[in-house]
Design a protein around this motif. Structure first.
Motif, PDB file in Angstrom:
ATOM      1  N   ASP A  53      14.915  15.468 -20.795  1.00  0.00           N
ATOM      2  CA  ASP A  53      15.031  15.336 -22.388  1.00  0.00           C
ATOM      3  C   ASP A  53      16.179  16.770 -22.795  1.00  0.00           C
ATOM      4  O   ASP A  53      16.181  17.564 -21.882  1.00  0.00           O
ATOM      5  N   ASP A  54      16.059  16.949 -24.181  1.00  0.00           N
ATOM      6  CA  ASP A  54      16.953  18.022 -24.520  1.00  0.00           C
ATOM      7  C   ASP A  54      16.392  19.298 -24.031  1.00  0.00           C
ATOM      8  O   ASP A  54      17.298  20.079 -23.840  1.00  0.00           O
ATOM      9  N   ALA A  55      15.091  19.516 -23.994  1.00  0.00           N
ATOM     10  CA  ALA A  55      14.608  20.853 -23.525  1.00  0.00           C
ATOM     11  C   ALA A  55      14.907  21.154 -22.091  1.00  0.00           C
ATOM     12  O   ALA A  55      15.315  22.182 -21.744  1.00  0.00           O
ATOM     13  N   TYR A  56      14.661  19.819 -21.306  1.00  0.00           N
ATOM     14  CA  TYR A  56      15.325  20.269 -19.931  1.00  0.00           C
ATOM     15  C   TYR A  56      16.605  20.607 -19.779  1.00  0.00           C
ATOM     16  O   TYR A  56      17.050  21.388 -18.953  1.00  0.00           O
ATOM     17  N   TRP A  57      17.485  19.894 -20.445  1.00  0.00           N
ATOM     18  CA  TRP A  57      18.970  20.326 -20.412  1.00  0.00           C
ATOM     19  C   TRP A  57      19.328  21.733 -20.892  1.00  0.00           C
ATOM     20  O   TRP A  57      19.995  22.315 -20.427  1.00  0.00           O
ATOM     21  N   ALA A  58      18.439  21.921 -22.068  1.00  0.00           N
ATOM     22  CA  ALA A  58      18.895  23.234 -22.614  1.00  0.00           C
ATOM     23  C   ALA A  58      18.490  24.470 -21.584  1.00  0.00           C
ATOM     24  O   ALA A  58      19.257  25.502 -21.652  1.00  0.00           O
ATOM     25  N   ALA A  59      17.443  24.221 -20.710  1.00  0.00           N
ATOM     26  CA  ALA A  59      17.212  25.187 -19.531  1.00  0.00           C
ATOM     27  C   ALA A  59      18.106  25.174 -18.522  1.00  0.00           C
ATOM     28  O   ALA A  59      18.102  25.800 -17.360  1.00  0.00           O
ATOM     29  N   SER A  60      19.088  24.148 -18.256  1.00  0.00           N
ATOM     30  CA  SER A  60      20.051  23.832 -17.290  1.00  0.00           C
ATOM     31  C   SER A  60      21.091  25.015 -17.248  1.00  0.00           C
ATOM     32  O   SER A  60      21.291  25.547 -18.366  1.00  0.00           O
ATOM     33  N   PRO A  61      21.912  25.210 -16.329  1.00  0.00           N
ATOM     34  CA  PRO A  61      22.984  26.108 -16.209  1.00  0.00           C
ATOM     35  C   PRO A  61      24.265  25.722 -17.334  1.00  0.00           C
ATOM     36  O   PRO A  61      24.721  26.689 -17.698  1.00  0.00           O
ATOM     37  N   ASP A  62      24.358  24.711 -17.675  1.00  0.00           N
ATOM     38  CA  ASP A  62      25.141  24.107 -18.683  1.00  0.00           C
ATOM     39  C   ASP A  62      24.605  24.306 -20.087  1.00  0.00           C
ATOM     40  O   ASP A  62      25.607  24.484 -21.024  1.00  0.00           O
ATOM     41  N   GLY A  63      23.224  24.330 -20.209  1.00  0.00           N
ATOM     42  CA  GLY A  63      22.822  24.656 -21.389  1.00  0.00           C
ATOM     43  C   GLY A  63      22.873  23.472 -22.490  1.00  0.00           C
ATOM     44  O   GLY A  63      22.145  23.192 -23.490  1.00  0.00           O
ATOM     45  N   HIS A  64      23.257  22.237 -21.939  1.00  0.00           N
ATOM     46  CA  HIS A  64      23.156  21.008 -22.521  1.00  0.00           C
ATOM     47  C   HIS A  64      23.332  19.973 -21.640  1.00  0.00           C
ATOM     48  O   HIS A  64      23.642  20.028 -20.434  1.00  0.00           O
ATOM     49  N   ARG A  65      22.944  18.610 -22.138  1.00  0.00           N
ATOM     50  CA  ARG A  65      23.307  17.639 -21.205  1.00  0.00           C
ATOM     51  C   ARG A  65      24.829  17.202 -20.924  1.00  0.00           C
ATOM     52  O   ARG A  65      25.439  17.031 -21.957  1.00  0.00           O
ATOM     53  N   VAL A  66      25.150  17.163 -19.813  1.00  0.00           N
ATOM     54  CA  VAL A  66      26.727  16.674 -19.643  1.00  0.00           C
ATOM     55  C   VAL A  66      26.889  15.423 -19.764  1.00  0.00           C
ATOM     56  O   VAL A  66      26.000  14.553 -19.067  1.00  0.00           O
ATOM     57  N   PRO A  67      27.943  14.998 -19.996  1.00  0.00           N
ATOM     58  CA  PRO A  67      28.321  13.483 -20.042  1.00  0.00           C
ATOM     59  C   PRO A  67      28.355  12.693 -18.826  1.00  0.00           C
ATOM     60  O   PRO A  67      27.859  11.560 -18.749  1.00  0.00           O
ATOM     61  N   ARG A  68      28.728  13.296 -17.950  1.00  0.00           N
ATOM     62  CA  ARG A  68      29.055  12.651 -16.563  1.00  0.00           C
ATOM     63  C   ARG A  68      27.707  12.145 -15.880  1.00  0.00           C
ATOM     64  O   ARG A  68      27.123  13.180 -15.625  1.00  0.00           O
ATOM     65  N   HIS A  69      27.315  11.109 -15.545  1.00  0.00           N
ATOM     66  CA  HIS A  69      26.198  10.796 -14.781  1.00  0.00           C
ATOM     67  C   HIS A  69      26.039  11.643 -13.293  1.00  0.00           C
ATOM     68  O   HIS A  69      25.065  12.054 -12.771  1.00  0.00           O
ATOM     69  N   ILE A  70      26.967  11.446 -12.483  1.00  0.00           N
ATOM     70  CA  ILE A  70      27.280  12.099 -11.468  1.00  0.00           C
ATOM     71  C   ILE A  70      27.110  13.586 -11.458  1.00  0.00           C
ATOM     72  O   ILE A  70      26.401  14.151 -10.579  1.00  0.00           O
ATOM     73  N   THR A  71      27.412  14.233 -12.556  1.00  0.00           N
ATOM     74  CA  THR A  71      27.309  15.784 -12.817  1.00  0.00           C
ATOM     75  C   THR A  71      25.540  15.721 -13.131  1.00  0.00           C
ATOM     76  O   THR A  71      25.160  16.915 -12.421  1.00  0.00           O
ATOM     77  N   ARG A  72      25.162  15.061 -13.712  1.00  0.00           N
ATOM     78  CA  ARG A  72      23.672  15.240 -14.020  1.00  0.00           C
ATOM     79  C   ARG A  72      23.027  14.990 -12.826  1.00  0.00           C
ATOM     80  O   ARG A  72      21.814  15.677 -12.632  1.00  0.00           O
ATOM     81  N   GLN A  73      23.186  14.008 -12.099  1.00  0.00           N
ATOM     82  CA  GLN A  73      22.671  13.586 -10.767  1.00  0.00           C
ATOM     83  C   GLN A  73      22.770  14.899  -9.866  1.00  0.00           C
ATOM     84  O   GLN A  73      21.680  15.406  -9.161  1.00  0.00           O
ATOM     85  N   MET A  74      23.743  15.615  -9.937  1.00  0.00           N
ATOM     86  CA  MET A  74      23.979  16.851  -8.926  1.00  0.00           C
ATOM     87  C   MET A  74      22.926  17.923  -9.400  1.00  0.00           C
ATOM     88  O   MET A  74      22.499  18.830  -8.813  1.00  0.00           O
ATOM     89  N   ARG A  75      23.100  18.029 -10.738  1.00  0.00           N
ATOM     90  CA  ARG A  75      22.081  19.165 -11.456  1.00  0.00           C
ATOM     91  C   ARG A  75      20.489  18.888 -11.020  1.00  0.00           C
ATOM     92  O   ARG A  75      19.811  19.702 -10.726  1.00  0.00           O
ATOM     93  N   ASN A  76      20.265  17.488 -11.141  1.00  0.00           N
ATOM     94  CA  ASN A  76      18.982  17.147 -10.878  1.00  0.00           C
ATOM     95  C   ASN A  76      18.663  17.370  -9.239  1.00  0.00           C
ATOM     96  O   ASN A  76      17.498  18.071  -8.859  1.00  0.00           O
ATOM     97  N   ALA A  77      19.681  17.134  -8.521  1.00  0.00           N
ATOM     98  CA  ALA A  77      19.496  17.130  -6.869  1.00  0.00           C
ATOM     99  C   ALA A  77      19.223  18.436  -6.705  1.00  0.00           C
ATOM    100  O   ALA A  77      18.511  18.770  -5.891  1.00  0.00           O
ATOM    101  N   HIS A  78      20.069  19.406  -7.360  1.00  0.00           N
ATOM    102  CA  HIS A  78      19.862  21.072  -6.870  1.00  0.00           C
ATOM    103  C   HIS A  78      18.229  21.467  -7.374  1.00  0.00           C
ATOM    104  O   HIS A  78      17.852  22.178  -6.691  1.00  0.00           O
TER     105      HIS A  78
END
Length: 103
Positions: A53-78
């Motif tokens: 959700d928004d809180a999860y992505w706010a805590a990510s290195p990018d600070g927001h939900r990135v638009p590309r699914h593959i990038t989100r997949q890689m962030r989640n994989a890490h």
């Protein structure tokens, strides 16, 4: 590990299948909040569910939900790799047969 935006039953079948094959842990990242999927998956032994959700992505290195699914997949994989208790991680999606293994 999978980032999913699929019907709840498909996510459950995916997690149960891999646990049934012998996976010690399965990390499911719900790409959009899905209370039904979260409820089905949270009690499955060995399944770790994260709602991205928004809180999860706010805590990510990018600070927001990135638009590309593959990038989100890689962030989640890490994140999954950092949190898992095994030496390797397979990345897959319920509707995709490709996978990548990280060591």
């Amino acid at each position: 590990m999978a980032t999913v935006n699929e019907p709840a039953q498909l996510g459950l079948a995916f997690a149960a299948y891999h646990l049934g094959l012998g996976a010690q842990e399965v990390f499911i990242f719900l790409d959009t909040p899905d209370p039904e999927a979260e409820a089905l998956l949270k009690d499955l032994p060995g399944c770790h569910v994260t709602v991205t959700d928004d809180a999860y992505w706010a805590a990510s290195p990018d600070g927001h939900r990135v638009p590309r699914h593959i990038t989100r997949q890689m962030r989640n994989a890490h994140k999954a790799y950092a949190d898992c208790t095994v030496d390797w991680l397979t990345i897959s999606t319920p509707t995709n047969t490709s996978a990548m293994v990280m060591f």
